[in-house]
Scaffold this motif. Sequence first.
Motif, PDB file in Angstrom:
ATOM      1  N   LEU A   1       0.824  -1.210   0.000  1.00 53.48           N
ATOM      2  CA  LEU A   1       0.000   0.000   0.000  1.00 53.48           C
ATOM      3  C   LEU A   1       0.856   1.258   0.000  1.00 53.48           C
ATOM      4  CD1 LEU A   1      -2.873  -0.992   2.469  1.00 53.48           C
ATOM      5  CD2 LEU A   1      -2.840  -1.082  -0.023  1.00 53.48           C
ATOM      6  N   LEU A   2       1.971   1.255   0.733  1.00 52.73           N
ATOM      7  CA  LEU A   2       2.866   2.413   0.730  1.00 52.73           C
ATOM      8  C   LEU A   2       3.431   2.645  -0.667  1.00 52.73           C
ATOM      9  CD1 LEU A   2       4.869   1.981   4.075  1.00 52.73           C
ATOM     10  CD2 LEU A   2       3.195   3.750   3.529  1.00 52.73           C
ATOM     11  N   GLY A   3       3.824   1.556  -1.325  1.00 47.27           N
ATOM     12  CA  GLY A   3       4.329   1.696  -2.689  1.00 47.27           C
ATOM     13  C   GLY A   3       3.274   2.206  -3.642  1.00 47.27           C
TER      14      GLY A   3
ATOM     15  N   SER B   1       7.920   2.305  -6.447  1.00 46.86           N
ATOM     16  CA  SER B   1       7.479   1.180  -7.268  1.00 46.86           C
ATOM     17  C   SER B   1       8.191  -0.104  -6.862  1.00 46.86           C
ATOM     18  CB  SER B   1       7.743   1.490  -8.750  1.00 46.86           C
ATOM     19  OG  SER B   1       7.359   0.406  -9.565  1.00 46.86           O
ATOM     20  N   PHE B   2       9.486   0.009  -6.564  1.00 41.88           N
ATOM     21  CA  PHE B   2      10.263  -1.161  -6.147  1.00 41.88           C
ATOM     22  C   PHE B   2       9.802  -1.678  -4.788  1.00 41.88           C
ATOM     23  CE2 PHE B   2      13.912  -2.929  -3.834  1.00 41.88           C
ATOM     24  CZ  PHE B   2      14.286  -3.957  -4.701  1.00 41.88           C
ATOM     25  N   ILE B   3       9.667  -0.771  -3.837  1.00 42.93           N
ATOM     26  CA  ILE B   3       9.271  -1.165  -2.479  1.00 42.93           C
ATOM     27  C   ILE B   3       7.869  -1.768  -2.475  1.00 42.93           C
ATOM     28  CG2 ILE B   3       8.655  -0.257  -0.194  1.00 42.93           C
ATOM     29  CD1 ILE B   3      10.946   1.740  -0.512  1.00 42.93           C
ATOM     30  N   GLY B   4       6.964  -1.198  -3.274  1.00 44.50           N
ATOM     31  CA  GLY B   4       5.579  -1.654  -3.267  1.00 44.50           C
ATOM     32  C   GLY B   4       5.296  -2.820  -4.177  1.00 44.50           C
ATOM     33  N   ASN B   5       6.309  -3.326  -4.873  1.00 42.59           N
ATOM     34  CA  ASN B   5       6.088  -4.480  -5.736  1.00 42.59           C
ATOM     35  C   ASN B   5       5.654  -5.681  -4.896  1.00 42.59           C
ATOM     36  OD1 ASN B   5       6.995  -7.066  -7.200  1.00 42.59           O
ATOM     37  ND2 ASN B   5       7.116  -5.513  -8.796  1.00 42.59           N
ATOM     38  N   PRO B   6       4.542  -6.326  -5.228  1.00 43.64           N
ATOM     39  CA  PRO B   6       4.052  -7.438  -4.403  1.00 43.64           C
ATOM     40  C   PRO B   6       5.056  -8.576  -4.252  1.00 43.64           C
ATOM     41  CG  PRO B   6       2.354  -6.718  -5.937  1.00 43.64           C
ATOM     42  CD  PRO B   6       3.611  -5.996  -6.317  1.00 43.64           C
TER      43      PRO B   6
END
Length: 488
Positions: free
Chosen positions: A279-281, A299-304
């Motif tokens: 959700l943060l991503g 985008s990197f951090i929030g990638n599932p």
Amino acid sequence: MNPLVNPLLVGAADAPAIKPAVELGTPLLLTIAAAGIALLLVLIIRFKIQAFVALLAVSILVGVAAQIPLKDIFTVVTNGVGSTMGKVALLIALGAILGRMIEVSGGVQSLATHFTEKLGAKRVAVALTAVGFLVAIPVFFEVGVIVLVPIVYAFAKIAKVHPIKFGLPMAGIMLSIHVAVPPHPGIVAGAGVFGADIGLITLISLIICVPLGFLSYWVASIMNRKDYELLPGVKAQVEEFGSDSLVHVGHDGPGARAVAPPRPGLIMFLIAAPIVQILLGTVGTLTIAKDNYWYGVASFIGNPFFALLVAVALSFFLLAVRRNWSLKETGEIFEGALPPIASILMVVAAGGVFGEVLRTSGIGAALSHTLDSLGLPVIVLGFIISLALRAAQGSATVAIVTTTGLLTSAVMEGGYSPAQIAVIVIAIGFGALGLSHVTDAGFWTVIRYYGLTVSDGLKTWTVLTTILGLAGFVLTYVAWILVGGLAH
């Protein structure tokens, strides 16, 4: 680059798109699609053919009937597997490993005990419904029901009531989450087919599932005013449970030797961590300009994929290392999480093949144009088709994957925003929630472990899932209005 490989890559890149050898008319294409789906249902329901084999066979037959060149049939099959599995295989596998770690460590029982102590014995059903909500996010539906059975049996013996009194509302919200919230395979596969944003789907579906939890408890409490027959086999098992069985440290293996189960706060942290990270991503990518460096970071951090990988790593240190499991034992737990999902992965892959065949043959486009002429919103059609398929063949995953395959052209060519596509996927997911009956393995799991007759199962479980599915769609349609879906 290898000189032998380079020409192959160039040739593949320059290869023309695969098209049917003969352009068939819309009525014939839709007839082929209807016949294919009917054959699929007959193979699964009447002849008990495994869904993966049935989907793959029907996909090939539909492709041949739709005049896709024979030399290209298996290229289409390969494309369908690759495009689908590339998006969902890692998510499903990592989700299964995380759920297995929580299950084996005794974390499920720890959560159940915690909520019961906080809410009191008189609110056991509320406590178990809350536990079911949390447990269902990382754990598959059938696994969650089975893992929580000892808790349900123990409370049923203490209160001297039928296990369904506690199990029904809990199972209802667990199935709701299973069909609508990532990382579960059906909704992830549907998102992969449409190219939908997993973060948006997670955010919206979790918000919708909160009121569904209250609804599951309320509807189940009305149903539970009636007394139901308790099957003798389950009655004997319930009598074996008592208050000493409320806390189970784990199953056979590492968890069974642990001194105490993990703290409930730790389990809630492990469940929430990947959700919060995704959700943060998602929030970051929605609020930061695409040419900004921090957009890439978000985008990197929030990638599932990354979020679930981080959660698995956290579970390794917080559950395995801190509880003195050996590397061999931990590896066996990781390994043990994967075989149960093999069948699911194969069904998802075959569903991707079916969708690719429908697109390549022109059936998807023909259906899209026909649906446009009916004037029904794609979100309504998705729910209805998914509900019908769910009732007919039982598997929520098959229903979702097949429906998204049928509607791919309509969605891709409809000019929908990412939020609108996410809502369409969720609506299809809730279509796969209703009408759980004798064709559904989950139906048999519920009535088997809770000691219901088939007749009572149809009166309770089938009705509850249908109510929850319809309510989920109504709330999803509200979200559809809020994201501007009525403009289409």
